[in-house]
Write an enzyme that holds these catalytic residues in place. Sequence first.
Site, PDB file in Angstrom:
ATOM      1  N   SER A 169     -15.048  18.859 -50.990  1.00 58.33           N
ATOM      2  CA  SER A 169     -16.307  19.555 -51.261  1.00 58.33           C
ATOM      3  C   SER A 169     -16.450  20.824 -50.438  1.00 58.33           C
ATOM      4  O   SER A 169     -16.013  20.905 -49.293  1.00 58.33           O
ATOM      5  CB  SER A 169     -17.489  18.643 -50.943  1.00 58.33           C
ATOM      6  OG  SER A 169     -17.373  17.442 -51.641  1.00 58.33           O
TER       7      SER A 169
ATOM      8  N   GLU B  10      -8.110   3.825 -57.075  1.00 61.82           N
ATOM      9  CA  GLU B  10      -9.443   3.555 -56.548  1.00 61.82           C
ATOM     10  C   GLU B  10      -9.537   2.103 -56.098  1.00 61.82           C
ATOM     11  O   GLU B  10      -8.984   1.224 -56.726  1.00 61.82           O
ATOM     12  CB  GLU B  10     -10.497   3.807 -57.619  1.00 61.82           C
ATOM     13  CG  GLU B  10     -11.064   5.197 -57.545  1.00 61.82           C
ATOM     14  CD  GLU B  10     -11.959   5.489 -58.734  1.00 61.82           C
ATOM     15  OE1 GLU B  10     -12.680   6.464 -58.672  1.00 61.82           O
ATOM     16  OE2 GLU B  10     -11.915   4.735 -59.723  1.00 61.82           O
TER      17      GLU B  10
HETATM   18  C1  LIG Z   1     -22.228  10.397 -47.088  1.00 60.48           C
HETATM   19  C2  LIG Z   1     -21.376  11.400 -47.793  1.00 60.48           C
HETATM   20  C3  LIG Z   1     -20.033  11.492 -47.488  1.00 60.48           C
HETATM   21  C4  LIG Z   1     -19.216  12.449 -48.110  1.00 60.48           C
HETATM   22  N1  LIG Z   1     -17.895  12.538 -47.745  1.00 60.48           N
HETATM   23  C5  LIG Z   1     -17.118  13.512 -48.285  1.00 60.48           C
HETATM   24  C6  LIG Z   1     -15.777  13.699 -47.853  1.00 60.48           C
HETATM   25  O1  LIG Z   1     -15.272  12.988 -46.995  1.00 60.48           O
HETATM   26  N2  LIG Z   1     -15.056  14.687 -48.392  1.00 60.48           N
HETATM   27  C7  LIG Z   1     -15.561  15.510 -49.357  1.00 60.48           C
HETATM   28  O2  LIG Z   1     -14.827  16.371 -49.822  1.00 60.48           O
HETATM   29  N3  LIG Z   1     -16.839  15.373 -49.786  1.00 60.48           N
HETATM   30  C8  LIG Z   1     -17.627  14.404 -49.267  1.00 60.48           C
HETATM   31  N4  LIG Z   1     -18.938  14.250 -49.682  1.00 60.48           N
HETATM   32  C9  LIG Z   1     -19.466  15.206 -50.645  1.00 60.48           C
HETATM   33  C10 LIG Z   1     -19.728  14.639 -52.036  1.00 60.48           C
HETATM   34  O3  LIG Z   1     -18.523  14.395 -52.709  1.00 60.48           O
HETATM   35  C11 LIG Z   1     -20.605  15.639 -52.774  1.00 60.48           C
HETATM   36  O4  LIG Z   1     -21.833  15.718 -52.079  1.00 60.48           O
HETATM   37  C12 LIG Z   1     -20.827  15.231 -54.209  1.00 60.48           C
HETATM   38  O5  LIG Z   1     -19.652  15.365 -54.968  1.00 60.48           O
HETATM   39  C13 LIG Z   1     -21.956  16.053 -54.849  1.00 60.48           C
HETATM   40  O6  LIG Z   1     -21.806  17.424 -54.675  1.00 60.48           O
HETATM   41  P1  LIG Z   1     -23.026  18.290 -54.128  1.00 60.48           P
HETATM   42  O7  LIG Z   1     -23.474  17.705 -52.868  1.00 60.48           O
HETATM   43  O8  LIG Z   1     -22.595  19.691 -54.125  1.00 60.48           O
HETATM   44  O9  LIG Z   1     -24.174  18.087 -55.185  1.00 60.48           O
HETATM   45  P2  LIG Z   1     -24.356  18.862 -56.611  1.00 60.48           P
HETATM   46  O10 LIG Z   1     -23.070  18.826 -57.348  1.00 60.48           O
HETATM   47  O11 LIG Z   1     -24.978  20.158 -56.335  1.00 60.48           O
HETATM   48  O12 LIG Z   1     -25.366  17.897 -57.288  1.00 60.48           O
HETATM   49  C14 LIG Z   1     -26.786  17.973 -57.131  1.00 60.48           C
HETATM   50  C15 LIG Z   1     -27.439  17.132 -58.215  1.00 60.48           C
HETATM   51  O13 LIG Z   1     -27.090  17.642 -59.505  1.00 60.48           O
HETATM   52  C16 LIG Z   1     -26.516  16.648 -60.328  1.00 60.48           C
HETATM   53  N5  LIG Z   1     -25.491  17.217 -61.207  1.00 60.48           N
HETATM   54  C17 LIG Z   1     -24.518  18.101 -60.892  1.00 60.48           C
HETATM   55  N6  LIG Z   1     -23.735  18.334 -61.959  1.00 60.48           N
HETATM   56  C18 LIG Z   1     -24.197  17.555 -62.968  1.00 60.48           C
HETATM   57  C19 LIG Z   1     -23.790  17.325 -64.313  1.00 60.48           C
HETATM   58  N7  LIG Z   1     -22.730  17.925 -64.869  1.00 60.48           N
HETATM   59  N8  LIG Z   1     -24.507  16.427 -65.031  1.00 60.48           N
HETATM   60  C20 LIG Z   1     -25.597  15.809 -64.515  1.00 60.48           C
HETATM   61  N9  LIG Z   1     -26.015  15.993 -63.265  1.00 60.48           N
HETATM   62  C21 LIG Z   1     -25.324  16.857 -62.488  1.00 60.48           C
HETATM   63  C22 LIG Z   1     -25.916  15.678 -59.340  1.00 60.48           C
HETATM   64  O14 LIG Z   1     -25.754  14.386 -59.901  1.00 60.48           O
HETATM   65  C23 LIG Z   1     -26.931  15.687 -58.211  1.00 60.48           C
HETATM   66  O15 LIG Z   1     -27.967  14.807 -58.527  1.00 60.48           O
HETATM   67  C24 LIG Z   1     -19.771  13.318 -49.072  1.00 60.48           C
HETATM   68  C25 LIG Z   1     -21.131  13.215 -49.389  1.00 60.48           C
HETATM   69  C26 LIG Z   1     -21.941  12.287 -48.753  1.00 60.48           C
HETATM   70  C27 LIG Z   1     -23.387  12.204 -49.096  1.00 60.48           C
END
Ligand SMILES: Cc1cc2nc3c(=O)[nH]c(=O)nc-3n(C[C@H](O)[C@H](O)[C@H](O)COP(=O)(O)OP(=O)(O)OC[C@H]3O[C@@H](n4cnc5c(N)ncnc54)[C@H](O)[C@@H]3O)c2cc1C
Lengths: 391, 357
Positions: free
Chosen positions: A125, A242
Site C-alpha cells: 500500500s 492464502e
Molecule cells: C491494520 C492494518 C494493517 C495493514 N497492513 C498492511 C501491510 O502490512 N502492508 C500493506 O501493504 N498494506 C497494509 N495495510 C493497508 C491495507 O491493505 C489498505 O488499507 C487497504 O487495501 C485499503 O486501502 P486504503 O486504505 O487506501 O483505502 P481505500 O482504497 O481508499 O478505501 C476507502 C474505502 O473505499 C472503498 N472502496 C475503494 N475502492 C472500492 C471499489 N472498487 N468498490 C467499492 N468500494 C471501494 C473501500 O472498501 C473503503 O471502504 C494495512 C491496513 C490496516 C488497517
Amino acid sequence: MELDFGTEFDTFREEVRAFIKGNWPPADGNLKSHENERAFVMAGVDRGYMHRSIPKAYGGSEQPSDIIKAEIIREELTKARAPAGRIPGNGLVVPVLLEWGTEEQKQKWIAPTLRGDIIWAQGFSEPNAGSDLAALRTKAELTADGSKWIINGQKIWTTHGHKATHMFCLVRTEPDAQKHAGISYLLVDIRQPGVTVRPLVQMTGQKEFSEVFFDNAETPADMLVGERGKGWNVTRSTLKHERSGIATMTWSLSMFRDLVKLAKEVERDGQPAIKNPRIREELAAIEGQLMSLTYSTYRATSHDVHGRDVGPFQTMPKVYMTDLAGRISKLARDIVENDFVDMGGERLKWIERFMISLSMSIAGGTSNIQRNIIAERSLGLPRDKSQGATP
Amino acid sequence: MNFLLSEEQLALVDSVTNLLRDKCDPLRVHKIFDALGDAQFDAELWSALCEMGVPAIIVPEENSGLGLELVDVAIVAEALGKAAAPVPLLGHSLATIAISLAGSDAQKSKWLPLLATGEALGTVAFCEGKSGWMPDEWTMAGLNLTGTKTLVPNAAEADVIIVGTADGLALVEKGSNYTTARVNSADRTRPVDTVTFDATSAELLPRGKETAAHLMDAASVLLAADSFGGAEHCVNMSVDYAKMREQYGQAIAGFQGLRYQLVAMAMATEPSRGLYWYAAHAWDAIPDKSSHAASQAKAHLTDIYLQVTRDTVEAHGGIGFTWEHDTHLYMKRAMLNWAWAGTPSRHRLRAADLAGW
Ligand SMILES: Cc1cc2nc3c(=O)[nH]c(=O)nc-3n(C[C@H](O)[C@H](O)[C@H](O)COP(=O)(O)OP(=O)(O)OC[C@H]3O[C@@H](n4cnc5c(N)ncnc54)[C@H](O)[C@@H]3O)c2cc1C
C-alpha cells in the site's frame, strides 16, 4: 457424512502431543526467548510437523500434503500454546519465493526466514494506492551498470515495519508500460540509510504499523523476484496460498468462547448478563452464524481433500468472519455497559477488540473489495474493472 | 473427516431434481397454488416421489423401507424446497419417524410399509394455541383426546395422525371422531388444518414420551433443509434476473448497490448449508448435540430464508411484487417455515438453555 478425523489419525495425534510435551514449554521456562522458539520450531521441522510444504533443501520438512494432519498439528500446537513458527509477513513471502524465485534466491532467503532470523514486512500500500493497488508510484531504477536498483517513494500501513529487517514490495520499474505491466516485485533490506521507518500509532494506541520512506535506497539487482514488469502476476499467485479457512474459523471460535465467559461473569440486574433474554438471544444468534461458518469450513475442507468443487463459499470466509467479529464485539459492548468507555478498566481487551475487529474490514483487501470478488467469482456477475475484483 | 455427501446421496438428489424439473416447473406450482377452493397438494407429483421411494428413505429395512438416515430425507427436502414442491413430505416423514422410533411392533408393521410406499398418508399434530409447539406445552392427555391442534399439515387427507400429548405421542386413525378445517394459510403449496378432537379414541406410541423432543428436532432439521433450498433458489433467481434485466442502457447487474444486495443474500445463505448439514448429521449420529444443533439450524435458516425472499422481491422490482411471479410462492413457504415448529426467537432461547447458559 462423518465429522471426526477417523481412528487412523489417533496415533498421529498422540505422536504430535508427545512431541510437544517433550519440547514445550522450554526447559528454562522462558516462553519469550527467540532462541527457545527457534529450537522448538527446528525440532518440529526435524519431526516433519512444521513447514511441511517446504522442501528440505530450503529448510522445510517436505511432507506430502495432508490437510487433516496439518489441522491436527495446528490444533495441538494451539492447545499447548506452543509456537507454530509463523510470522505473518514471512508466511506471505515464502510461497512467492518457492514459485517464482531463482534457485539462488531460494537457497539464500527461505531457510533464514523459516528460522525467524529475517523478519519481512509487506510493502504494497501507498498513500495513493490502497484498494487500487496497481496505481502505486514508488519507483525503482536499475543503475547503468545493471548491478542494483535505486528506490524512491513511500509505503504506508506497513504492519510491523519497524520490527522488520526486510521488505518484499511492489515498485514501478517500467514507467512507460501500462498500469499493471509496469510493476515489479523486489526484496529490500530496510535496515539501510536510504530507508526511514516511521511508526504510526493505530486507533488502539499501539504502534503496529509504519510509514516507510525510500530515499535513494538500494537493493542488489538479483533481489528482483520474477521478471521485470511481472510483479503483478507474482503477487497474484500468493492468493493461492492464502491461509486456510480453518485458521479463520478457530480464531472466531475462541473469540466467541470469551464472549460467553464475559456474559456469565458480568452482572446485570442482580444476575449474570447471560440470563437477560435479549443478550441470550443475540448470543445464540451469533452462535448460529458461527456454526454455519464452522461446518461450512469442514465441508469446504472435505471437498478440497476429495478434489470436489467447494462452490460459492470459497470467496466468503473473510467478510463473513469480519461481520461476525463486529457482531461479537458489539454484544460485548452491550454487556460491559459503562466499562466500554474505560481504557484503564478491566474490559480493555473488549474495547480493543471493538476496534481491531474493524481492521479486518480494511487490511488484506477491504470488505467492499471482497464483496466485489464474491460478486464476480461466486455469483458470476459481469466483470467490472473499476470494482477492483480482478484487475 | 468426510463432511460431504456420498456418491449415493448425490445420485439421490440428482434423481429427485430431475423428477422435479419434469413434473414441478414453476407453471405447475402456480397452477396448484392458484387452484380454486381449499389448498391441495400435487397428488401426481407426490405419487411420482412415492414411486421413486422418497417416503421409504427413513423407514427401517425390516419394515420394507430403505433404512437410510435423516440426512437423506433432508437433502431431498432441500431439493423440494428449491422447487417449492407442493407435496406433504414434512408431515408424512415426521409421522413415519414417530412410528418407527416410538411405535410398538404391531403399530410398526401395520403402518410403516404403507407409509413407505405412500399408500397411506401420515401427518403430525403438535401445536396448541398460537405457539405451543414444544412437548412441555402439550396439554391434551389420555386415550380419548379432546382439544384443538393448529397448523396440522394435510390433516384432512391423512390416514394417520400422530398427536403430541402430555403423555407423549398418540396415534389417531382416519375415521375417528375429529374434524378438520383448512386454514387460509399464505403457503398454498403445503396446506395446513386446524384439527378439533372430541373424545377421539387414540393409541399411545409406547416410547412416545422419550421420542417427542427428538421428533421435534427432526421437524426443525427438515424445515431448515427446505429453507436452504428455497433461499438458494431465490439467490440464483435474483442473480439471473440481474444479468438479464437492463436499465440505463446496461444490465442492472452492473450497479454496485444491487451487486452488494445480491452478495449479502448469498453470504447469508451459502454458509448456512454447513449448519443444516450438521444438524441433520447430529440427529443421526451425535445424540448429545442433536437438539441444540436442530434448534440452531431451525432458527438460523428459517430466519434467513424469510429475509432472502424479501430481498428477492426487492431485487426484481415491480414484477417481483406480482402474483404471477415466483417470488411470492417462496416468501409464503418461508413464512410457514418460520412459524412451524416454533419461531427463530423461541429456538434461540431453547438453544441457549441447551448450551447450559
Ligand atoms: C491494520 C492494518 C494493517 C495493514 N497492513 C498492511 C501491510 O502490512 N502492508 C500493506 O501493504 N498494506 C497494509 N495495510 C493497508 C491495507 O491493505 C489498505 O488499507 C487497504 O487495501 C485499503 O486501502 P486504503 O486504505 O487506501 O483505502 P481505500 O482504497 O481508499 O478505501 C476507502 C474505502 O473505499 C472503498 N472502496 C475503494 N475502492 C472500492 C471499489 N472498487 N468498490 C467499492 N468500494 C471501494 C473501500 O472498501 C473503503 O471502504 C494495512 C491496513 C490496516 C488497517
